[in-house]
Design a protein around this motif. Structure first.
Motif, short mmCIF file in Angstrom:
data_model
loop_
_atom_site.label_atom_id
_atom_site.label_comp_id
_atom_site.label_asym_id
_atom_site.label_seq_id
_atom_site.Cartn_x
_atom_site.Cartn_y
_atom_site.Cartn_z
N HIS A 56 0.81 -1.22 0.00
CA HIS A 56 0.00 0.00 0.00
C HIS A 56 0.85 1.28 0.00
CE1 HIS A 56 -3.49 -2.49 0.53
NE2 HIS A 56 -2.99 -3.02 1.64
N ASP A 57 2.13 1.12 0.30
CA ASP A 57 3.01 2.29 0.34
C ASP A 57 3.75 2.51 -0.97
OD1 ASP A 57 2.29 2.68 2.98
OD2 ASP A 57 4.00 1.54 3.77
N ILE A 58 3.68 1.52 -1.85
CA ILE A 58 4.47 1.56 -3.09
C ILE A 58 3.69 2.27 -4.19
CG2 ILE A 58 5.46 0.13 -4.90
CD1 ILE A 58 6.18 -1.90 -2.74
N PHE A 59 4.37 3.14 -4.90
CA PHE A 59 3.77 3.92 -5.99
C PHE A 59 4.08 3.24 -7.31
CE2 PHE A 59 3.75 7.53 -8.99
CZ PHE A 59 2.49 8.05 -8.73
N THR A 60 3.04 2.95 -8.10
CA THR A 60 3.22 2.25 -9.37
C THR A 60 3.44 3.24 -10.51
OG1 THR A 60 1.84 0.42 -8.62
CG2 THR A 60 2.19 0.61 -10.98
N VAL A 61 4.45 2.97 -11.31
CA VAL A 61 4.75 3.77 -12.51
C VAL A 61 4.83 2.80 -13.70
CG1 VAL A 61 5.98 5.59 -11.25
CG2 VAL A 61 7.24 3.58 -12.03
N PRO A 62 4.79 3.32 -14.93
CA PRO A 62 4.80 2.41 -16.10
C PRO A 62 5.98 1.45 -16.15
CG PRO A 62 4.16 4.61 -16.78
CD PRO A 62 4.57 4.71 -15.34
N THR A 63 7.12 1.85 -15.57
CA THR A 63 8.32 1.00 -15.65
C THR A 63 8.48 0.07 -14.45
OG1 THR A 63 9.58 2.81 -14.66
CG2 THR A 63 9.61 2.63 -17.06
N GLY A 64 7.59 0.19 -13.45
CA GLY A 64 7.73 -0.64 -12.25
C GLY A 64 7.12 0.04 -11.04
N THR A 65 7.90 0.17 -9.97
CA THR A 65 7.39 0.78 -8.74
C THR A 65 8.44 1.70 -8.11
OG1 THR A 65 8.09 -1.19 -7.52
CG2 THR A 65 5.78 -1.10 -8.19
N VAL A 66 7.93 2.60 -7.25
CA VAL A 66 8.79 3.56 -6.56
C VAL A 66 8.32 3.65 -5.10
CG1 VAL A 66 9.65 5.93 -6.50
CG2 VAL A 66 9.04 4.90 -8.69
N PHE A 67 9.28 3.76 -4.16
CA PHE A 67 8.97 4.01 -2.76
C PHE A 67 10.08 4.86 -2.16
CE2 PHE A 67 9.73 3.04 1.73
CZ PHE A 67 8.52 3.46 2.27
N PRO A 68 9.76 5.92 -1.41
CA PRO A 68 8.44 6.49 -1.22
C PRO A 68 7.97 7.19 -2.50
CG PRO A 68 10.06 7.44 0.34
CD PRO A 68 10.80 6.63 -0.65
N LYS A 69 6.79 7.78 -2.40
CA LYS A 69 6.19 8.46 -3.54
C LYS A 69 7.11 9.59 -4.03
CE LYS A 69 1.65 10.31 -4.76
NZ LYS A 69 0.29 10.56 -4.25
N PRO A 70 7.35 9.67 -5.34
CA PRO A 70 8.23 10.73 -5.84
C PRO A 70 7.61 12.12 -5.71
CG PRO A 70 7.75 9.08 -7.56
CD PRO A 70 6.86 8.80 -6.40
N PHE A 71 8.43 13.08 -5.36
CA PHE A 71 7.97 14.45 -5.20
C PHE A 71 7.40 14.99 -6.52
CE2 PHE A 71 8.14 17.59 -1.86
CZ PHE A 71 7.77 18.75 -2.52
N ALA A 72 7.96 14.54 -7.63
CA ALA A 72 7.55 15.05 -8.94
C ALA A 72 6.10 14.70 -9.29
CB ALA A 72 8.49 14.53 -10.02
N THR A 73 5.46 13.83 -8.53
CA THR A 73 4.06 13.48 -8.82
C THR A 73 3.09 14.50 -8.25
OG1 THR A 73 3.94 12.15 -6.80
CG2 THR A 73 4.57 11.00 -8.83
N LEU A 74 3.58 15.44 -7.45
CA LEU A 74 2.68 16.38 -6.78
C LEU A 74 2.12 17.42 -7.75
CD1 LEU A 74 4.57 17.21 -3.48
CD2 LEU A 74 2.67 15.67 -3.80
N THR A 75 0.81 17.63 -7.66
CA THR A 75 0.18 18.70 -8.44
C THR A 75 -0.72 19.58 -7.58
OG1 THR A 75 -1.60 17.17 -9.06
CG2 THR A 75 0.22 17.44 -10.64
N ASP A 76 -0.85 19.25 -6.29
CA ASP A 76 -1.59 20.14 -5.39
C ASP A 76 -1.02 20.03 -3.99
OD1 ASP A 76 -3.25 18.49 -3.46
OD2 ASP A 76 -3.95 17.62 -5.35
N ALA A 77 -1.31 21.04 -3.17
CA ALA A 77 -0.73 21.12 -1.83
C ALA A 77 -1.65 20.54 -0.77
CB ALA A 77 -0.39 22.57 -1.50
#
Length: 279
Positions: A56-77
């Motif tokens: 539940h903590d892992i962020f899915t991206v097209p190439t696999g997964t990332v943990f923790p969530k990447p900062f670049a995914t943010l679009t609101d505060a």
């Protein structure tokens, strides 16, 4: 290589070479691989912990997964930022549960401080809640899902300016990239460095495009016509390079073994006195 200056040196030497980051900032150097920051045994122990990350903590991206969530995914505060800071805290909680993750984070901190000399070096904070950003993220590139399309840090800044508004002020220019290799792919996964800088090339048709970029006049410039070289550090090695202005890509992952790294970005502070590492 001819067009950019990349060097390799062992950790025993790098820890006594405080001018390395300054050399990149002033363009005497463009990147360096530090060999053996972590031993094979330490790398294996880190990998064993990554196998048990909470799904539940892992962020899915097209190439696999990332943990923790990447900062670049943010679009609101709002909720997005809360989720980001919560995931960053989960990484720090893991460091309290697993000594080897504590070793990972503390050794990376020691490394950054050693190679950055007089810069006051730390993790930046999120302005709204005064929590620390993630010091890096684990990125799992799964086989046959591609690599990382051609890009440079400045391209991400151009396309996602929002996330720089919610952290302490950092200079956007001279941004560096870093990653520690924990596991190389069976085939592929090299970092290809192109003889191409942001000041000359600033656009692509779409983010996923991986064969060409666009010239200022809108013409296609094919990557296979450019000079390039690749860098492939071994597990336990860490690379810092001028990823803001230099275009680069991670080659497609092949075989049966994922490529696993721990990485992020380095930005100088706006007053020129500090260095911040984060993801």
């Amino acid at each position: 290589n001819i067009f950019f200056n990349f060097i390799e040196l062992p950790w025993e030497e790098a820890q006594h070479t405080p001018h390395l980051v300054k050399d990149i900032q002033e363009e005497r150097l463009h990147g360096f691989v530090t060999r053996g920051l972590f031993t094979p045994k330490e790398v294996d122990e880190i990998l064993s912990v990554t196998k048990h990350f909470n799904i539940h903590d892992i962020f899915t991206v097209p190439t696999g997964t990332v943990f923790p969530k990447p900062f670049a995914t943010l679009t609101d505060a709002g909720d997005m930022l809360t989720d980001y800071t919560q995931k960053a805290e989960k990484l720090r909680a893991l460091a309290k549960q697993h000594p080897i993750i504590n070793t990972l984070l503390s050794r990376m901190d020691t490394f950054f401080k050693a190679v950055s000399g007089d810069f006051e070096t730390t993790v930046p904070t999120v302005l709204s809640n005064h929590t620390a950003c993630a010091p890096g993220n684990f990125r799992f590139f799964e086989p046959d899902k591609g690599g990382l399309f051609v890009h440079c840090g400045y391209l991400f800044q151009k396309q996602s300016p929002f996330y720089y508004t919610v952290v302490e002020p950092m200079a956007l220019e001279r941004q560096l990239s870093f990653f520690l290799v924990l596991q190389n792919a069976e085939q592929g996964g090299e970092l290809t460095i192109y003889d191409m800088l942001w000041k000359d090339i600033k656009d692509k048709d779409q983010m996923e495009e991986n064969e060409y970029v666009l010239t200022p006049s809108g013409e296609k410039l094919y990557l296979n016509t450019l000079r390039s070289f690749y860098v492939k550090p071994n597990p336990g090695d860490v690379l810092i390079f001028s990823g803001g202005p230099i275009w680069h890509r991670v080659e497609n992952i092949k075989g049966s073994i994922p490529r696993i790294t721990f990485g992020g970005f380095l930005n100088f502070t706006t007053d020129g006195k500090g260095l911040r590492y984060w993801a």
